[in-house]
Design a protein around this motif. Structure first.
Motif, PDB file in Angstrom:
ATOM      1  N   UNK A  30       0.841  -1.189   0.000  1.00 54.02           N
ATOM      2  CA  UNK A  30       0.000   0.000   0.000  1.00 54.02           C
ATOM      3  C   UNK A  30       0.878   1.241   0.000  1.00 54.02           C
ATOM      4  N   UNK A  31       0.258   2.394  -0.132  1.00 47.08           N
ATOM      5  CA  UNK A  31       0.986   3.654  -0.105  1.00 47.08           C
ATOM      6  C   UNK A  31       0.814   4.309   1.255  1.00 47.08           C
ATOM      7  N   UNK A  32       1.917   4.807   1.788  1.00 47.00           N
ATOM      8  CA  UNK A  32       1.892   5.524   3.062  1.00 47.00           C
ATOM      9  C   UNK A  32       2.898   6.659   2.975  1.00 47.00           C
ATOM     10  N   UNK A  36       5.690   3.559  -1.448  1.00 55.17           N
ATOM     11  CA  UNK A  36       5.110   2.226  -1.570  1.00 55.17           C
ATOM     12  C   UNK A  36       5.667   1.361  -0.438  1.00 55.17           C
ATOM     13  N   UNK A  37       4.760   0.760   0.341  1.00 52.23           N
ATOM     14  CA  UNK A  37       5.150  -0.020   1.511  1.00 52.23           C
ATOM     15  C   UNK A  37       4.642  -1.448   1.363  1.00 52.23           C
ATOM     16  N   UNK A  38       5.498  -2.416   1.700  1.00 46.96           N
ATOM     17  CA  UNK A  38       5.068  -3.811   1.794  1.00 46.96           C
ATOM     18  C   UNK A  38       5.147  -4.185   3.270  1.00 46.96           C
ATOM     19  N   UNK A  39       4.004  -4.602   3.819  1.00 42.26           N
ATOM     20  CA  UNK A  39       3.949  -5.019   5.217  1.00 42.26           C
ATOM     21  C   UNK A  39       3.771  -6.529   5.259  1.00 42.26           C
ATOM     22  N   UNK A  46       8.523  -2.683   4.840  1.00 38.95           N
ATOM     23  CA  UNK A  46       9.630  -2.400   3.945  1.00 38.95           C
ATOM     24  C   UNK A  46       9.167  -1.401   2.892  1.00 38.95           C
ATOM     25  N   UNK A  47      10.030  -0.428   2.593  1.00 39.85           N
ATOM     26  CA  UNK A  47       9.728   0.501   1.516  1.00 39.85           C
ATOM     27  C   UNK A  47      10.170  -0.150   0.207  1.00 39.85           C
ATOM     28  N   UNK A  48       9.274  -0.158  -0.769  1.00 38.27           N
ATOM     29  CA  UNK A  48       9.573  -0.736  -2.076  1.00 38.27           C
ATOM     30  C   UNK A  48      10.009   0.395  -3.002  1.00 38.27           C
ATOM     31  N   UNK A  49      11.180   0.234  -3.587  1.00 33.49           N
ATOM     32  CA  UNK A  49      11.723   1.227  -4.508  1.00 33.49           C
ATOM     33  C   UNK A  49      11.936   0.542  -5.854  1.00 33.49           C
ATOM     34  N   UNK A  50      11.424   1.152  -6.903  1.00 35.58           N
ATOM     35  CA  UNK A  50      11.599   0.623  -8.249  1.00 35.58           C
ATOM     36  C   UNK A  50      12.412   1.640  -9.043  1.00 35.58           C
TER      37      UNK A  50
END
Length: 63
Positions: A30-32, A36-39, A46-50
């Protein structure tokens, strides 16, 4: 439906999705705070970085 009622419905749906994902042992994305965050089911966030090439990296999320 009033805006405050819709907001409550959305909060309730989000909470239910979190509970179901944790019970199933799966993660949520989700976004916080614009990130972009994966819980994970164990509570790690974890912050997802692309990057520009589409490579995905996860780093520990800190508010």
């Amino acid at each position: 439906m009033r805006d405050d009622e819709l907001d409550q419905v959305l909060r309730d749906a989000t909470e239910l999705a979190h509970k179901k994902a944790k019970a199933a042992g799966t993660s949520l994305t989700y976004e916080e705070n614009g990130k972009m965050i994966r819980e994970y089911a164990d509570g790690r966030k974890m912050q997802v970085i692309i990057d520009d090439q589409g490579k995905r990296t996860e780093i520990e999320y800190r508010k």
